[in-house]
Structure formats: structure tokens, C-alpha cells
Design an enzyme around this catalytic site. Structure first.
Site, mmCIF file in Angstrom:
data_model
loop_
_atom_site.group_PDB
_atom_site.id
_atom_site.type_symbol
_atom_site.label_atom_id
_atom_site.label_comp_id
_atom_site.label_asym_id
_atom_site.label_seq_id
_atom_site.Cartn_x
_atom_site.Cartn_y
_atom_site.Cartn_z
ATOM 1 N N CYS A 79 0.827 -1.202 0.000
ATOM 2 C CA CYS A 79 0.000 0.000 0.000
ATOM 3 C C CYS A 79 0.869 1.262 0.000
ATOM 4 O O CYS A 79 1.494 1.581 -0.997
ATOM 5 C CB CYS A 79 -0.982 -0.037 1.173
ATOM 6 S SG CYS A 79 -2.380 1.100 0.973
ATOM 7 N N HIS A 167 -3.750 -5.276 0.810
ATOM 8 C CA HIS A 167 -3.169 -5.762 2.072
ATOM 9 C C HIS A 167 -3.209 -7.292 2.127
ATOM 10 O O HIS A 167 -4.272 -7.876 2.366
ATOM 11 C CB HIS A 167 -3.917 -5.172 3.262
ATOM 12 C CG HIS A 167 -3.649 -3.714 3.469
ATOM 13 N ND1 HIS A 167 -2.624 -3.250 4.260
ATOM 14 C CD2 HIS A 167 -4.253 -2.615 2.956
ATOM 15 C CE1 HIS A 167 -2.599 -1.930 4.238
ATOM 16 N NE2 HIS A 167 -3.583 -1.508 3.456
ATOM 17 N N GLU A 169 -1.973 -9.147 4.429
ATOM 18 C CA GLU A 169 -1.944 -9.632 5.806
ATOM 19 C C GLU A 169 -3.323 -9.820 6.418
ATOM 20 O O GLU A 169 -3.469 -10.510 7.433
ATOM 21 C CB GLU A 169 -1.112 -8.683 6.683
ATOM 22 C CG GLU A 169 -1.718 -7.309 6.924
ATOM 23 C CD GLU A 169 -1.420 -6.290 5.831
ATOM 24 O OE1 GLU A 169 -1.619 -5.086 6.078
ATOM 25 O OE2 GLU A 169 -1.006 -6.686 4.716
#
Length: 509
Positions: A79, A167, A169
């Protein structure tokens, strides 16, 4: 020394989550703020640049010298990290026409790109950004796109440098863990050897070398962190570890006796100290929660110091500090706002004159549990819900008296034992009972009552950083409420807290 991935924190709310995902893949990583990069930067296997609430377009945007890492080690920008690298190398980052937040799907990607190896077509990803990369430098190749984001991923020619605008994660990115594994294993060449067994063996060996024949004193709390720290130290230095378990009068019902017995079965050298009255005296008439915490902390240090002085030639104080405590004390934003003081971070009074050893300060909470399991820690301690250092002191709103503690202990005991009996205890992350300063009108028998209102709270979480209220069955809540009102004199109303974190905290104080 394990292979290390460096995570550069630009202030993202997800930075710790990146680290947790990397650790779950059995790769060791460390988080460092962008303005405090460590000397190990030249000895890492790879670097991950985190997201950020800032914009790469801002004059005051957080930056690092990218020449320190690019072309030297593999780099993954997530990002903001991707936007920063793109902008610094001839690309263009502009404000999105509308904030791109939520689920998206990869519509095109380069199947030959190592980062996207085995990622299926139309894979779902999670977007959370207000800026968009609209143009990349001439050495950049676009490797992934979504319907609305042309540059969802890129690679820089001649380098193992990658950027993604989503993202990986978060759980909403369905193949995020696979993408991270591709980066860590195929691109960085990490061996995936960061395991609980390896950590335990290496930590015990390191403690033996560090402490030699020195004596160490440790304050046990009955919780997972201090118990795992105690086991590691016990295996390293045996009888030179002296454990102190203080009854501050704010523990759960019968907890002092139960936990002491558990520790004896583990072979630990533990001294129990009944200091209830000292704590009650220190807390008399205090209502402010932060003043309560400070009073409890100061009294604990006084009691602990007195007990430690009875041990001749002790040189070390062991603490169960874990990695999130360390990260948050040196975060990008710094400890500028005190939500509540932490009992492990912040140093010791100078008069104690002890060196500090923290065997768990590289572990997240879930990793501590896995290490405890590896060491054979008693199941009831290993899977015990987190319990705050100040204990019931911050679950009694208003001033603390022995009578209030006794009342809350009974309420708490009914709630916790009922969760265990109905096989719900392991399905929630933490459960608590809170005694409010509110009294309400009720009817018991033919008599009007004006008695205490208690709150029950149960949350689901992974690490306590965020939490959602637990959807306990109505029938369960009904019979617990009935049991509390019928069995605990002084309570005539029970309510259930349905607030999540954020905006509420898990504890009330």
C-alpha cells in the site's frame, strides 16, 4: 541467529498483523519505525514496507532512504510502501476519486511473476487506500490489476523489488498468506525455521550464557506470559530462579491458593505473599482508574522489593514483557497519548538496582502460548484468559473495598465457572465481570430492593488489539444472570456489554 525479515513501520494499523503473518510462516521478523531503522538492515533477508495513514504526496510524508535496501535485498511495499517507491522513481500517485476500501478481485496478473506464484484467477484482495498509483517508472512492470486499480501490483526490472496496493496480511485477502510465503520463501530464500521448539532451545541456551550462576527473581501473576518466562528460566538456571506470587487482594476467588498449587507441581521455587491489606490501604478512597493503576503498581513494587531483598545476592529481575509491549513503546507515533499505563514497560525504580531479563520480548501472545505448550505448561494456565495486572481493581468502578472485592469475586466465579461448564470458555478470548457504582430498584420476594448492577463482558479476539463482543447464547446468559442474582447478596440486576474494541476497550478502566 535466525534469518530476519525487517518490517519498516510507517504507522499503519496493520503493521503488527504483517509481522504476525510472517511469524505464522515460521520466519522471524522485527518491526522498526521508519525513523529508527536498526543496524541489522544490512543483514536481513528481506524488507517489507508497511502501509500508512499518511499520503506519499504530503510534504511531511514519512520516508526512508530507499537506496539502503533496493537492489541489496528483496523488498515488498504494501500500500503506502508501494506508493512511496513508485513516486520516488518517476511514477505518479494521485488522490483516488473515491476512497478504495474493501474487497476487490485481481482480474489480470503476471502468472510468471514469483510473487503471484499459484495465486488463482479472480483472487479476492482487500483494498484500504485513499491514493492510487496511476503511472509507474520505465523500469517498473505492472504485475496485477483489479477492475478499478490498474497498478494493483508491480515489479522493478533487475531487482527483487515488488509493490502491491492491497493488504495481504488481512484475512479478507484470501490468498494473502500464499503471496507472503512466495515473497519470504521463493524470493527472499527464508528457511522457515522459526518454531516454538527452536525458540525454546535457543532461549534456554542464551539465558544460561547470559545469567551463568546469577540469581534471578521473577514476579508471577498466574498468567501465561510470566509462567512461560518462569519455565524458560527454570530450565536455564534451575534453583537460582526465585519466584514471588503476590496476593494483592484483587485476584479471582481462591486464585492465590489454586495458582500456587499449580506452580508447585511445575517444580518452580515459588514464595506466596499475602499483601491484601497493604493494597486495600493504598487504594482507599481512590476512584480515578489511572491513579488506581499507579497505586497498585507502586504497592506491588514495594512488596516485591521487600521480598526480593530477603534473597541474598539477587542480580536480575525477570519480566514477562512480550513483543507488542515493546513495539507500542517505540511506535511511529510514540507514547504520546496514555490510554492506560502498562505494568511491564517503563523501567524500574532506581533503588531496586537490578538488571532486567525479558525472555519473551520477541514473541506475540499466540507465540507465547505455543512455546508454553512446547514446554509442557499446565493446560489451565496455558489457556487461561488474559487477566489485567491490577486485577479486579479496574473491574470495580469507583472506590475499592474488601466487601466490593468479595462481591465481585462471587459474581466472576459464577460467570467463569459457567463458561467452562457449558464449554464456552475456550470460545471467547476474555471474559470479565464488572461491578458498577450504579444501584437499581428491584423486587425479591415481596420486598423492594435497591442493590448493585453488575456487567458481564466477553469478547472474541486474536491478540486483544481489536475485539468483538462474544455472541453468547441467550439461554446461557439467562441462567448465569439468574444464578448471580439468586446467589450473590447485594446484586439485583445483570447486564451484558455488547461494545467492540474499538471504540470501547476490553476493560472498563
Amino acid at each position: 541467529m535466525h534469518q530476519t525479515i525487517l518490517i519498516v513501520d510507517f504507522g499503519s494499523q496493520y503493521t503488527q498483523l504483517i509481522a504476525r503473518r510472517v511469524r505464522e510462516l515460521n520466519v522471524y521478523c522485527e518491526i522498526h519505525p521508519f525513523h529508527k531503522l536498526p543496524e541489522i538492515i544490512g543483514n536481513v533477508k528481506g524488507v517489507i514496507l508497511s502501509g500508512s495513514p499518511a499520503s506519499a504526496r504530503d510534504k511531511e510524508a514519512p520516508v526512508i532512504d530507499l537506496s539502503l535496501i533496493r537492489s541489496k535485498v528483496p523488498v515488498l511495499g504494501v500500500c503506502y510502501g508501494a506508493q512511496l517507491m513508485a513516486q520516488k522513481d518517476g511514477g505518479e500517485v494521485i488522490a483516488s476519486k473515491h476512497r478504495e476500501y474493501g474487497r476487490a478481485n485481481i482480474t489480470e496478473y503476471n502468472k510468471d511473476d514469483l510473487l503471484f506464484k499459484n495465486i488463482p484467477n479472480d483472487s479476492q484482495v482487500w483494498m484500504s487506500h485513499a491514493d492510487t498509483i496511476t503511472k509507474v517508472g520505465r523500469h517498473f512492470k505492472i504485475t496485477a490489476s483489479t477492475k478499478d486499480v490498474k497498478v494493483a501490483g508491480y515489479k522493478i526490472d533487475g531487482e527483487s523489488t515488488y509493490g502491491i496496493q492491497f493488504h495481504p496480511e488481512v484475512s479478507h485477502t484470501t490468498d494473502g498468506k500464499l503471496l507472503l510465503k512466495n515473497f519470504l520463501v521463493d524470493i527472499c530464500g527464508c528457511a522457515q525455521d522459526w518454531t516454538p521448539a527452536a525458540f525454546a532451545d535457543e532461549t534456554i541456551a542464551s539465558l544460561k550464557k547470559q545469567l551463568t550462576d546469577d540469581k534471578v527473581v521473577l514476579g508471577l501473576s498466574g498468567g501465561v506470559d510470566s509462567s512461560v518466562a518462569a519455565l524458560l528460566l527454570h530450565k536455564a538456571i534451575g534453583k537460582n530462579l526465585y519466584c514471588i506470587f503476590v496476593d494483592n487482594g484483587l485476584l479471582r476467588k481462591n486464585e492465590f491458593e489454586i495458582v500456587l498449587e499449580s506452580y508447585k507441581h511445575m517444580g518452580l521455587n515459588v514464595k506466596g505473599i499475602d499483601a491484601k491489606q497493604k493494597f486495600y490501604n493504598a487504594l482507599r478512597d481512590i476512584i480515578d482508574p489511572e491513579k488506581k493503576r499507579k497505586a497498585i503498581g507502586k504497592t506491588f513494587i514495594d512488596v516485591f522489593d521487600e521480598a526480593a531483598h530477603e534473597i541474598k545476592d539477587v542480580k536480575w529481575l525477570a519480566q514477562g514483557t512480550i513483543y507488542p509491549d515493546i513495539i507500542e513503546s517505540v511506535s511511529v507515533k510514540g507514547p504520546s497519548v496514555t490510554i492506560k499505563s502498562h505494568h511491564n514497560v517503563g523501567g524500574l525504580p532506581a533503588y531496586m538496582k537490578l538488571k532486567v531479563v525479558e525472555p519473551l520480548n520477541t514473541l506475540f501472545k499466540d507465540e507465547v502460548r505455543r512455546v508454553g505448550d512446547e514446554l509442557g505448561l499446565d493446560y489451565n494456565i496455558l489457556h487461561r484468559h488474559p487477566f489485567p495486572g491490577p486485577g479486579l481493581g479496574i473491574r470495580i468502578i469507583s472506590d475499592i473495598t474488601p466487601a466490593k472485592v468479595s462481591l465481585l469475586q462471587e459474581v466472576d466465579d459464577i460467570f467463569i465457572s459457567s463458561l467452562k461448564k457449558d464449554n464456552l470458555y475456550d470460545k471467547v478470548w476474555q471474559a470479565a465481570a464488572i461491578l458498577t457504582p450504579v444501584q437499581s430498584v428491584g423486587v425479591m420476594g415481596d420486598e423492594r430492593t435497591y442493590e448493585n448492577v453488575v456487567v458481564l463482558r466477553a469478547v472474541t479476539s486474536v491478540d486483544g488489539m481489536t475485539a468483538d463482543w462474544a455472541r453468547l447464547p441467550y439461554d446461557f446468559l439467562a441462567h448465569v444472570s439468574s444464578d448471580i442474582i439468586n446467589r450473590v447478596k447485594g446484586v439485583n440486576r445483570v447486564v451484558y456489554d455488547i461494545s467492540s474494541k474499538p471504540p470501547a476497550t476490553i476493560e472498563w478502566e
